[in-house]
Design an enzyme around this catalytic site. Sequence first.
Site, PDB file in Angstrom:
ATOM      1  N   LYS A 202      69.065  -0.708  64.273  1.00  0.00           N
ATOM      2  CA  LYS A 202      70.166   0.088  63.739  1.00  0.00           C
ATOM      3  C   LYS A 202      71.207  -0.824  63.111  1.00  0.00           C
ATOM      4  O   LYS A 202      71.198  -2.046  63.321  1.00  0.00           O
ATOM      5  CB  LYS A 202      70.793   0.922  64.858  1.00  0.00           C
ATOM      6  CG  LYS A 202      71.333   0.096  66.020  1.00  0.00           C
ATOM      7  CD  LYS A 202      71.843   0.993  67.136  1.00  0.00           C
ATOM      8  CE  LYS A 202      72.375   0.135  68.295  1.00  0.00           C
ATOM      9  NZ  LYS A 202      72.894   0.976  69.391  1.00  0.00           N
TER      10      LYS A 202
ATOM     11  N   ARG B 291      77.469   7.842  78.837  1.00  0.00           N
ATOM     12  CA  ARG B 291      77.747   7.906  77.400  1.00  0.00           C
ATOM     13  C   ARG B 291      77.010   9.120  76.845  1.00  0.00           C
ATOM     14  O   ARG B 291      77.585  10.185  76.688  1.00  0.00           O
ATOM     15  CB  ARG B 291      77.314   6.601  76.722  1.00  0.00           C
ATOM     16  CG  ARG B 291      77.777   6.454  75.296  1.00  0.00           C
ATOM     17  CD  ARG B 291      77.461   5.069  74.741  1.00  0.00           C
ATOM     18  NE  ARG B 291      76.047   4.718  74.866  1.00  0.00           N
ATOM     19  CZ  ARG B 291      75.519   3.591  74.397  1.00  0.00           C
ATOM     20  NH1 ARG B 291      76.294   2.696  73.813  1.00  0.00           N
ATOM     21  NH2 ARG B 291      74.231   3.346  74.537  1.00  0.00           N
TER      22      ARG B 291
ATOM     23  N   TYR C 122      98.668 -19.096  54.585  1.00  0.00           N
ATOM     24  CA  TYR C 122      99.716 -18.094  54.755  1.00  0.00           C
ATOM     25  C   TYR C 122     100.634 -18.430  55.934  1.00  0.00           C
ATOM     26  O   TYR C 122     100.203 -18.969  56.952  1.00  0.00           O
ATOM     27  CB  TYR C 122      99.088 -16.717  55.001  1.00  0.00           C
ATOM     28  CG  TYR C 122      98.551 -16.057  53.757  1.00  0.00           C
ATOM     29  CD1 TYR C 122      99.405 -15.681  52.720  1.00  0.00           C
ATOM     30  CD2 TYR C 122      97.196 -15.796  53.620  1.00  0.00           C
ATOM     31  CE1 TYR C 122      98.913 -15.064  51.583  1.00  0.00           C
ATOM     32  CE2 TYR C 122      96.693 -15.181  52.484  1.00  0.00           C
ATOM     33  CZ  TYR C 122      97.564 -14.817  51.471  1.00  0.00           C
ATOM     34  OH  TYR C 122      97.075 -14.208  50.348  1.00  0.00           O
TER      35      TYR C 122
ATOM     36  N   MET D 130      91.634 -13.851  53.726  1.00  0.00           N
ATOM     37  CA  MET D 130      90.594 -12.835  53.575  1.00  0.00           C
ATOM     38  C   MET D 130      89.312 -13.422  52.999  1.00  0.00           C
ATOM     39  O   MET D 130      88.210 -13.086  53.442  1.00  0.00           O
ATOM     40  CB  MET D 130      91.085 -11.708  52.673  1.00  0.00           C
ATOM     41  CG  MET D 130      90.038 -10.616  52.442  1.00  0.00           C
ATOM     42  SD  MET D 130      90.607  -9.274  51.395  1.00  0.00           S
ATOM     43  CE  MET D 130      91.713  -8.429  52.528  1.00  0.00           C
TER      44      MET D 130
END
Length: 817
Positions: free
Chosen positions: A488, A583, A712, A761
């Site tokens: 998955k 669950r 930054y 990023m």
Amino acid sequence: MNIKLSTIIEDCSAQVHTDSQQSFDLVNISEWVFDTRKINEVHDSLFLCLAKHPVDIIQHVRKAEEKGIRVFLIPEGIDIESTQSIFLQVPDVMRALQEIAAKHRHRIQCPCIGITGSNGKTIIKEWLSQLLEIEFKVTKSPASYNSQLGVPLSVLLLENDSQYGVFEAGISRRGEMSSIEKVIQCDLGILTNIGDAHSAGFDDQNQKLEEKLQLFKNSQKLIFEEYDWINHALIQSHLPNVSLISWSIQDKNGSYYVDIVKNQDFVIIHIEGKHSLSLPFYLTDKASIKNVIHVIIAGLEIGLHPSYIIDRVKYLEPVSMRLVLQKAMRNCILIDDSYNADLTSLENALDFANEQRKRRALHLILTDFDQVKQNEAYYQKLSQIISRFKVDRISYVGQGRPILIHSSKIAYYTDLESLKTVLKHDPPKDEAILLKGARRFQLDALITELKVKSHRTELLVDLNAIAHNVKTYRSLIKDNTHIMAVIKAGAYGSDSVSLAKHLLRCGIQYLAVAYYDEAIELREEGISAPIMVMNPDPSLSYLAEQYELELEIYSVVQLQKVLQASSNTSLKIHLKIDSGMHRLGIREEDLPELIAILQSTPSLQVKSIFSHLSSAEDPKEDDFTEAQHQYYERVSALLLQSNVEAIDPKKTWRHICNSNAALRFPAFHHDMIRLGIGLYGYISDDRFQLAHCLKTYVAQVKDIQKGDSVGYNRSFIADRNMRVATLCIGYADGISRKAGNGQMHFKIQGQSVPTIGNISMDTCSVDVTDMQVESGDEVIIFDTIDSFNRLCKLSDKTAYECISGIGPRVVRTYVKE
């Protein structure tokens, strides 16, 4: 090599079961097949049924029959009804194959060279074959066919006119080499080294050496390097009747003394002994130098003239141990196997390309092979291989003009520049492009132009490591226990389609995904294996019928909705028990209502009853894990004893183990185990190999002064003059912002470098002061389980989160030996 079926029957003392009236003397076998997914040619083929469980054996035979196979070697005691096939039954299929190969080897009286050791076997085998192939017909092990199965399949390639056989042999535990020795029957042996690789099956290095030397007990000569504890006296004590040919870079008392002089771009190798020579070699790393020394000395001992060896060594092709799959422009994929230049590796690469092509056309870019005789027989075999794999078009570069297939499918180019010009004006689209050729054509330049010009950060997915991990799990479970691969979320960030096809080749029987769209993608790419959908939307149940999918059922309400939305109640379902994770799942108190629904819907097929352990990896929670299993045992037993037609106790499997539970709780294996993250080696266990390597590149290097800030928020202020490298990776690619400011170290040129400043990023920075680092240099983010675990710890994430969180713009590249 064609072998009469009557000879095969006699060689392995098989009992024959068939209704066929065909004379066995008129049936020839030239192809040996052991995987139903790799059946490309059925004429003159024999299927080796290596499965152990009767159900699996019958299933494999039926699949092979559907594809046209008519001759089978199977375990005795299996009753298979067939009016068209010939079944050879033996006590042990692997042992029978080895007996057939050993007797075939005895009939082919050509000298054979056997190679073993911890490292370098394949490269030495390839280079020695390249050295011989211009003058002699050489039969060699395909790829890394050095196992109990691979060795006999390699030896069966020997033909009546073979002049040399060159075979490698690998072992992982005691008792394996004696059977391989009987198959190869080597005249000349080469021992590469004895290192740490594959040591788990031995008590110590001495035991490993003793086992490997079994390959040479009937050899005339053995070539080896004297170093550390490996010496003439030790080897002679194990092989008293073998002539030992030792070489050393330190001791002048051996058969050969080797002196190595390194220049900037090459090395000069001086060899002194009963034969002497001096030659340049273009690879300067230690491993390559030692490998080529073994090859040179083997050539001298065979009787090749020193001048011939000197001339041929400069043409040795670098042996790429990895086949690489990566994305290219215009929905193409590139399969780079460019430096394995022989017909056997071409056949293997075409098989891989055919598996991965999906709905793309197959485009073969092929060059002259420098190390083989390109005569009529060569071109005929090349044509047969290409035709078998249904290649759609060929771009042939070189002076050769093979008549391969229909002329409309092949274009000839005298050099690579001519081909590049054509592809530039008419770029390929929707193609799987396989590149094969000799080093002098420099196909890597074409690869650079064709591949996707995107993010330079790559996640390398090692398909061999995944195969190794599957094999390791397989060794820990019973023969009748199956494996389900949970792929998955894009196979934990790898790519579910490519991984699914590879996993099925590794012997995985079942696949599991989270949602319908993941399952449909697999079906549309031609994957026919059973697929369980773990979170099926009840309103989309018609998709289960349309795509032959199996559904996880975790509640009575969900099952009712599934049946309401489906026009066909002959669905295959898997009942999930909530054993304590709370669950999703069915509880014991739900059973009366569930059983009532099953009784009223007898056309339903309950394929399995399963549950999930919440803390199987944590020894502190073992009592809870045991309690979960006990609950599951009780509830699953009640379902199996319910006497509803939808549940057949003989065909309904049980499974509860995930990757960690399969290792820690062997009593819980039942009929199947489910593997997710364990497939990729994210297990703190030395038996497994990490299948992922995350790497990026240096974008820029600059000098900064004391007091300058980086990144930054000026979180880093230089306390001295420094060199800083900016890397092409950031938190959008899966690197946590917490990894900045020295919290994480990466590797450049094998040296650990700390992060400085905050992670951005798209980029981050590292300290490379006092290093000769340049733009474009490779950077390893993680390539070991320890470096990956450090990244997880700093990110405050689990392994599942970290590997699944690697950004989609990171290029996935698949590598396969």
